[in-house]
Scaffold this active site. Structure first.
Site, short mmCIF file in Angstrom:
data_model
loop_
_atom_site.label_atom_id
_atom_site.label_comp_id
_atom_site.label_asym_id
_atom_site.label_seq_id
_atom_site.Cartn_x
_atom_site.Cartn_y
_atom_site.Cartn_z
N ASN A 73 -3.13 -3.41 2.65
CA ASN A 73 -1.97 -4.19 2.23
C ASN A 73 -2.39 -5.52 1.62
O ASN A 73 -3.28 -5.58 0.80
CB ASN A 73 -0.98 -4.35 3.38
CG ASN A 73 0.40 -3.86 3.00
OD1 ASN A 73 0.88 -4.14 1.90
ND2 ASN A 73 1.05 -3.12 3.88
N ARG B 197 -2.36 7.75 -1.24
CA ARG B 197 -1.81 7.05 -2.40
C ARG B 197 -2.30 5.61 -2.39
O ARG B 197 -2.71 5.08 -1.35
CB ARG B 197 -0.27 7.08 -2.40
CG ARG B 197 0.38 6.22 -1.31
CD ARG B 197 1.86 6.03 -1.61
NE ARG B 197 2.59 5.29 -0.59
CZ ARG B 197 2.68 3.98 -0.51
NH1 ARG B 197 2.01 3.21 -1.37
NH2 ARG B 197 3.40 3.40 0.43
N GLU C 48 3.23 8.40 3.85
CA GLU C 48 4.01 8.20 5.06
C GLU C 48 4.86 9.42 5.42
O GLU C 48 5.44 10.06 4.55
CB GLU C 48 4.96 7.00 4.91
CG GLU C 48 4.29 5.69 4.63
CD GLU C 48 4.40 5.27 3.20
OE1 GLU C 48 4.63 4.09 2.96
OE2 GLU C 48 4.25 6.15 2.31
N GLU D 234 8.15 -4.04 -3.70
CA GLU D 234 6.80 -4.52 -3.36
C GLU D 234 6.16 -5.21 -4.56
O GLU D 234 6.68 -5.22 -5.66
CB GLU D 234 5.91 -3.34 -2.94
CG GLU D 234 5.70 -3.20 -1.43
CD GLU D 234 4.74 -4.24 -0.87
OE1 GLU D 234 4.33 -5.15 -1.61
OE2 GLU D 234 4.41 -4.14 0.32
N ASN E 178 -1.82 1.58 -2.46
CA ASN E 178 -0.83 0.64 -1.95
C ASN E 178 -1.04 -0.69 -2.67
O ASN E 178 -1.00 -0.74 -3.88
CB ASN E 178 -0.90 0.52 -0.43
CG ASN E 178 0.40 0.01 0.16
OD1 ASN E 178 1.49 0.36 -0.31
ND2 ASN E 178 0.34 -0.82 1.18
N ASP F 105 2.37 -7.66 6.02
CA ASP F 105 2.46 -6.82 4.83
C ASP F 105 1.80 -7.55 3.66
O ASP F 105 0.64 -7.91 3.73
CB ASP F 105 3.93 -6.49 4.56
CG ASP F 105 4.12 -5.25 3.71
OD1 ASP F 105 3.28 -4.98 2.83
OD2 ASP F 105 5.13 -4.54 3.89
#
Length: 389
Positions: free
Chosen positions: A155, A102, A122, A19, A104, A205
Site C-alpha cells: 500500500n 493484482r 480480495e 484510490e 495495488n 492505507d
C-alpha cells in the site's frame, strides 16, 4: 486556539474503491482511480468538471509522464494511457507467476523510478490470501527489480525530504515502516517500524509526506487521516468536538470543559478529570488514563486504545471524515495547501450506506494548510519511466 478542520466532499464519485489521488500540477487537476469500478478519473477544481477513462481490469494507480499521457497499474501490468484517445498500451507485467494477484499502490520516486506493489485478489474488501504480494521498481528501460516478497497488501509509499528514507505500508501488518533508501541505485535496507496501529483501529492505507517531513496516513475502516511524526511515530490530533473548540480551565484542581467533547465522533459528557499541580490527567469511565503527565497547555493523546481519540488545543491536525473507508491522500491546489482524501463504498451494508451517503467520494480538507507554496513532495514527479518509447 485552534478551530475545527473544515472538510468538504468535492467529488461525489460513489467509487467502489477510490484510490491513488495525485495532483497533476501541469494540468491543475486531481487524478484518482476507482479500482473495482475500473476507471481513471480527472477532476478540475476551477470548473468542477470531471472526466474519466474506463479500463479493462482493476486499475490501482495513475501517474503522469513527461512525454504526455499517464502510466497506470492495471491488473498486473504497467500500461501507458493516452487520455485523448483512451488508448492503453501494456509495457511490462509484474508477478507473472501469480495470475491471481493484482497491482495495488504505486508511486514515482524522486529519481523517476516507478515503485509498485502487488497483492492477492480480495475475497472481500481487505480480505486476501496473505503473503502473496511483492514490491517492485521499474526503470526507464523497463527493467524490473523485486525488493520485497511475502507482502499481504502492498500500500502507501513516499520518501523523506532528503530522499534518504522510504516509507512503506503493508496494510495487514498495521504498521508504517521506514527503509534506508539509496536514490542512485534504488536499493532498500534497514527496515524498521515507524508507527504501529492497535488492533481494531483500522488499517493503514495510502499516505503522503508534507513539507515538514510528516506523514499523512489514511486509515481504512477508521474514517480519518493520521498525521504522524516519523521520528517518534506519534500523531498530533486537533479538535473534533461538537463545538469548534474545547476549552479547559482548572478550578480548585478540577478541569472544567466548555462544550461536549467527542471521542471517535460520539458525545461523551461523562469523562472524569483529576489534576495534580501543573499536570493534568484525563480518565475515561474505565479508569484508564488517556492523557497523562503533560501540562494542560500542550496536551497530546497517548491512548493506546482503538476507539479513544482526544483532540486538543494545539498540534498538527488529524483529519476525521464522514466516511469510514478512507483510502489515500495527497496535497494539491495552486499552493499545495489542500489535502485531498479518497474513500471507498465497497463492503458497506445497506445500513452503513444510509449513514454514509458520501462514501466513495473525494474529500478536501481546507483546515490543514501545512504545505508552503515553495515545497511539496506531492508535486507530481514528472519523470518518464518509459522514455525509450
Amino acid at each position: 486556539m485552534m478551530s475545527s478542520v473544515k472538510v468538504e466532499c468535492v467529488i461525489k464519485a460513489g467509487a467502489l474503491i477510490g484510490e491513488g489521488p495525485l495532483w497533476d500540477e501541469s494540468q491543475q487537476t486531481l487524478m484518482f482511480v476507482d479500482i473495482a469500478g475500473q476507471k481513471i478519473h480527472r477532476w478540475r477544481p476551477t470548473t468542477n468538471q470531471s472526466e474519466s477513462v474506463e479500463t479493462e481490469d482493476f486499475v490501482s494507480f495513475v501517474v503522469p509522464r513527461v512525454s504526455g499521457g499517464y502510466l497506470a497499474g492495471m491488473g498486473r501490468s504497467i500500461v501507458a494511457v493516452e487520455w485523448s484517445t483512451q488508448m492503453m498500451t501494456s509495457l511490462v507485467e509484474l508477478d507473472e507467476d501469480k495470475p491471481n494477484n493484482r497491482l495495488n499502490d504505486g508511486k514515482v520516486d524522486p529519481r523517476g523510478r516507478l515503485l509498485a506493489g502487488t497483492m492477492g485478489r480480495e475475497k472481500r474488501p481487505a480480505e486476501v490470501q496473505r503473503q502473496q504480494g511483492s514490491l517492485f521498481s521499474v526503470t526507464s528501460d523497463l527493467s524490473v527489480t523485486k525488493h520485497l516478497t511475502q507482502v499481504d497488501i502492498s500500500n502507501g509509499m513516499d520518501w523523506s525530504l532528503d530522499q534518504k528514507t522510504f516509507f512503506y505500508i503493508d496494510s495487514l501488518s498495521l504498521t508504517v515502516d521506514a527503509f534506508d533508501y539509496d536514490s542512485d541505485s534504488g536499493r532498500l535496507g534497514n527496515r524498521r517500524v515507524v508507527c504501529h496501529l492497535a488492533e481494531g483501529e483500522g488499517l493503514p492505507d495510502g499516505m503522503t509526506v508534507d513539507a515538514d517531513g510528516r506523514l499523512w496516513v489514511a486509515i481504512y475502516n477508521g474514517g480519518r487521516v493520521l498525521n504522524i511524526d516519523p521520528e517518534t511515530g506519534q500523531s498530533e490530533p486537533q479538535c473534533t468536538c461538537v463545538f469548534s473548540q474545547v476549552y479547559l480551565w482548572v478550578l480548585s484542581g478540577v478541569p472544567v470543559v466548555s462544550g461536549v467533547p467527542v471521542v471517535s465522533g460520539v458525545p461523551v459528557g461523562s469523562l472524569r478529570y483529576t489534576c495534580g499541580f501543573s499536570q493534568v490527567y484525563l480518565w475515561v469511565l474505565s479508569g484508564v488514563p488517556v492523557v497523562s503527565g503533560v501540562p494542560v497547555g500542550s496536551l497530546r493523546c497517548t491512548c493506546g486504545f482503538s476507539q479513544v481519540y482526544l483532540w486538543v488545543l494545539s498540534g498538527v491536525p488529524t483529519v476525521s471524515l464522514p466516511v469510514t473507508k478512507t483510502t489515500s491522500c495527497c496535497f494539491g491546489g495552486p499552493d499545495f495547501s489542500d489535502l485531498y482524501v479518497t474513500s471507498a463504498s465497497l463492503g458497506l451494508d445497506q445500513s452503513e450506506r444510509r449513514k454514509q451517503p458520501l462514501a466513495g467520494g473525494v474529500f478536501r480538507d481546507l483546515g490543514s494548510k501545512v504545505v508552503p507554496q515553495s515545497r511539496s513532495l506531492d508535486k507530481p514527479q514528472l519523470y518518464d519511466v518509459v522514455s525509450n518509447l
